[in-house]
Design a protein around this motif. Structure first.
Motif, mmCIF file in Angstrom:
data_model
loop_
_atom_site.group_PDB
_atom_site.id
_atom_site.type_symbol
_atom_site.label_atom_id
_atom_site.label_comp_id
_atom_site.label_asym_id
_atom_site.label_seq_id
_atom_site.Cartn_x
_atom_site.Cartn_y
_atom_site.Cartn_z
ATOM 1 N N PRO A 291 9.333 -21.056 30.305
ATOM 2 C CA PRO A 291 9.123 -20.100 30.359
ATOM 3 C C PRO A 291 8.104 -18.861 29.358
ATOM 4 O O PRO A 291 7.844 -20.060 28.521
ATOM 5 C CB PRO A 291 10.824 -19.853 29.035
ATOM 6 C CG PRO A 291 10.749 -21.109 29.062
ATOM 7 C CD PRO A 291 10.082 -21.644 29.457
ATOM 8 N N THR A 292 8.647 -18.021 29.205
ATOM 9 C CA THR A 292 7.081 -17.068 28.369
ATOM 10 C C THR A 292 7.607 -17.147 26.796
ATOM 11 O O THR A 292 8.754 -17.544 26.847
ATOM 12 C CB THR A 292 7.005 -15.522 28.537
ATOM 13 O OG1 THR A 292 8.196 -14.930 28.961
ATOM 14 C CG2 THR A 292 6.349 -16.017 30.297
ATOM 15 N N GLU A 293 7.030 -16.277 26.283
ATOM 16 C CA GLU A 293 7.486 -16.296 24.543
ATOM 17 C C GLU A 293 7.227 -17.598 23.696
ATOM 18 O O GLU A 293 7.913 -17.329 23.259
ATOM 19 C CB GLU A 293 8.363 -14.949 24.340
ATOM 20 C CG GLU A 293 8.753 -14.233 25.622
ATOM 21 C CD GLU A 293 7.742 -12.860 25.481
ATOM 22 O OE1 GLU A 293 6.701 -13.182 24.406
ATOM 23 O OE2 GLU A 293 7.782 -12.396 26.359
ATOM 24 N N THR A 294 6.533 -18.262 23.561
ATOM 25 C CA THR A 294 6.252 -19.583 23.108
ATOM 26 C C THR A 294 6.488 -18.848 21.688
ATOM 27 O O THR A 294 6.568 -19.470 20.472
ATOM 28 C CB THR A 294 6.584 -21.139 23.797
ATOM 29 O OG1 THR A 294 6.729 -20.211 24.648
ATOM 30 C CG2 THR A 294 7.094 -21.892 23.015
ATOM 31 N N THR A 295 4.648 -18.586 21.674
ATOM 32 C CA THR A 295 4.202 -18.403 20.170
ATOM 33 C C THR A 295 5.081 -17.191 19.840
ATOM 34 O O THR A 295 4.741 -17.190 19.006
ATOM 35 C CB THR A 295 2.492 -17.918 20.934
ATOM 36 O OG1 THR A 295 2.211 -19.405 21.959
ATOM 37 C CG2 THR A 295 2.071 -18.248 19.868
#
Lengths: 362, 141
Positions: A291-295
């Motif tokens: 999934p994206t948006e980890t940072t």
């Protein structure tokens, strides 16, 4: 007012008898304290109303399955008119105070009993040690090998003395096998001790020195950790390496006592991206991790609650990938706290910096 | 190298002052570099940290926030609420290697079209000096 609660069976028993008297003498309606359930050695926050159940209470066990302030805030959501005594660690009290400021709970029904804390072990380690030697609630305070087993956040904690309490259970300068000290920090606390007939005595002579030594040791450890972590995150590449194994499970958010939103923005539609958008991003960048948006998640959490981080370390404890979340929260959080000259949990009347603004601010 | 570098700037501007100033700059035929992408908000007070973080993580080289002068806010004190939040985010981004100069907060009133033009040109110049944002060249998780 400082008194000594004696018990030849050890400090835990002294604490239990104090809590028991609170119940039997009708000073409180219930006690919120870590206690062992019949099914495991791991003490869980419990709400005890019958005096005989106090025998299971184990607030001095060097473990905290999670930061109990969240559970405490549920009990204190509104003033029910019932009196509650809450036995909490310093980081739990500080988080609770932040939650009061965030209007999540009230302290009117509460008698806060703080514990001077020498740290907690990770749950699994505690259970292992407890199996090897029973009575860890006493031996932890005497055996230096055990003291070294505390978790990384506790190793750098310089807030081992609770603030804003009514009563403080004091373990510094005390032989925990013979009893425990108790200090009244408020009028309510003094009244309780007087009513129970405890006499005011001089705190043990070693107390101050012991506190000072630990403070110095912890501050040194903290500055080492902060220096190391600042290096680990000093550019985005290093930070990405640090959080590369993050699963986006949000355990750290759930475990965080001050991350209080009922619905986190990261579970809303704001971050429920349309496939089209994800494909467009992949096309633009060549590839994207899913999934994206980890940072984004970690940085946003830092920005939202970095100022209120009480450094309890539960985010690190619950991370399945072993990411030192608390380390960068402590490091970055203290920068933000310094910027606003704010310390979470220091004073219930100290406003949250983001909620006040001065006209002269340019 | 920096001569060819054309920075991408995200400008979060309030509807009542800075956006109107940008409009005035346009109607007054003041030109400013086209690197700036305006995002119109009702008030700078609605700016959450994640807007700024998102802009940076998606590759913006600089973020500028424009609002009403203190005391002039259409919603009384939205701009003051924004101030601390933006300082806080700036402090955090700094720890992760983003130069503090990449984030700027500027009060530009509705009548200050010229001011808007000057500020944007100057900000772009600052960002050109700093070079591309560190996230530009790498994958962000």
């Amino acid at each position: 007012m400082y008194s000594v609660l004696k018990s030849e069976k050890g400090g835990v028993f002294a604490v239990r008898s104090l809590l028991k008297r609170l119940l039997t003498e009708n000073m409180v309606d219930a006690v919120f304290v870590a206690a062992k359930t019949p099914y495991s050695d791991l003490p869980m926050p419990t709400l005890i109303s019958s005096p005989e159940n106090i025998e299971t209470a184990d607030p001095l066990a060097p473990v905290a399955p999670f930061n109990a302030s969240r559970q405490a805030s549920i009990l204190l959501r509104s003033d029910t008119g019932k009196r509650l005594a809450l036995v909490l660690r310093p980081c739990e009290i500080r988080a609770l105070i932040e939650l009061v400021k965030l209007k999540q709970c009230v302290l009117d029904p509460a008698i806060l009993i703080g514990i001077e804390c020498k740290g907690r072990m990770e749950n699994a380690l505690f259970l292992e040690q407890e199996k090897q030697r029973s009575g860890i609630s006493i031996s932890f305070y005497q055996d230096d090998n055990l003291k070294e087993m505390i978790c990384s956040a506790c190793n750098v904690c310089d807030h081992f003395q609770p603030v804003g309490t009514d009563l403080t259970l004091s373990v510094f300068g005390v032989q925990i096998s013979t009893g425990i000290g108790v200090e009244a920090e408020s009028e309510t606390g003094t009244d309780i001790l007087k009513k129970m007939g405890y006499s005011d005595v001089q705190p043990p002579a070693e107390r101050e020195a012991e506190l000072r030594d630990l403070q110095q040791q912890r501050l040194e450890a903290k500055s080492v950790l902060m220096e190391k972590t600042a290096e680990d995150i000093k550019d985005i590449k290093r930070f990405e390496t640090l959080i590369a194994n993050c699963l986006n499970c949000s355990n750290c958010r759930v475990a965080c006592p001050v991350c209080y939103c009922k619905e986190c923005v990261f579970v809303t539609d704001v971050f429920a991206h349309e496939p089209e958008l994800l494909i467009r991003r992949a096309v633009k960048r060549g590839m994207i991790k899913m999934p994206t948006e980890t940072t984004m998640f970690h940085l946003t959490r830092l920005a939202h609650i970095g100022h209120a981080c009480v450094a309890c370390g539960h985010c690190t404890s619950v991370c399945p990938s072993g990411i030192p979340v608390a380390d960068f929260f402590i490091t970055v959080g203290s920068k933000v706290q310094d910027l606003f000259d704010y310390e979470p949990g220091r004073d219930i009347n100290e406003p949250i910096p983001y909620l006040v603004f001065e006209e002269e601010n340019q | 190298m920096n001569d060819q570098f054309e920075p991408q700037i995200i400008a979060l501007v309030c509807n009542w002052c800075t956006y109107t100033a940008a409009d005035l700059a346009g109607t007054s035929r003041l030109s400013y570099p086209s690197n700036v992408r305006l995002v119109r908000l009702m008030c700078t007070g609605m700016i959450d940290a994640k807007y700024i973080i998102k802009a940076f993580l998606d590759g913006a080289d600089g973020v500028v926030i424009g609002g009403c002068h203190p005391g002039d806010c259409h919603y009384i004190n939205g701009n003051l609420k924004a101030t601390k939040r933006i300082y806080g985010v700036g402090k955090i981004m700094e720890q992760f290697g983003f130069e503090p100069d990449r984030l700027r907060l500027k009060w530009i009133g509705a009548s200050e079209g010229l001011e808007f033009q000057k500020n944007m040109a100057e900000f772009i110049e600052t960002i050109k000096q700093l070079g591309p944002s560190p996230v530009k060249s790498r994958m962000i998780l």
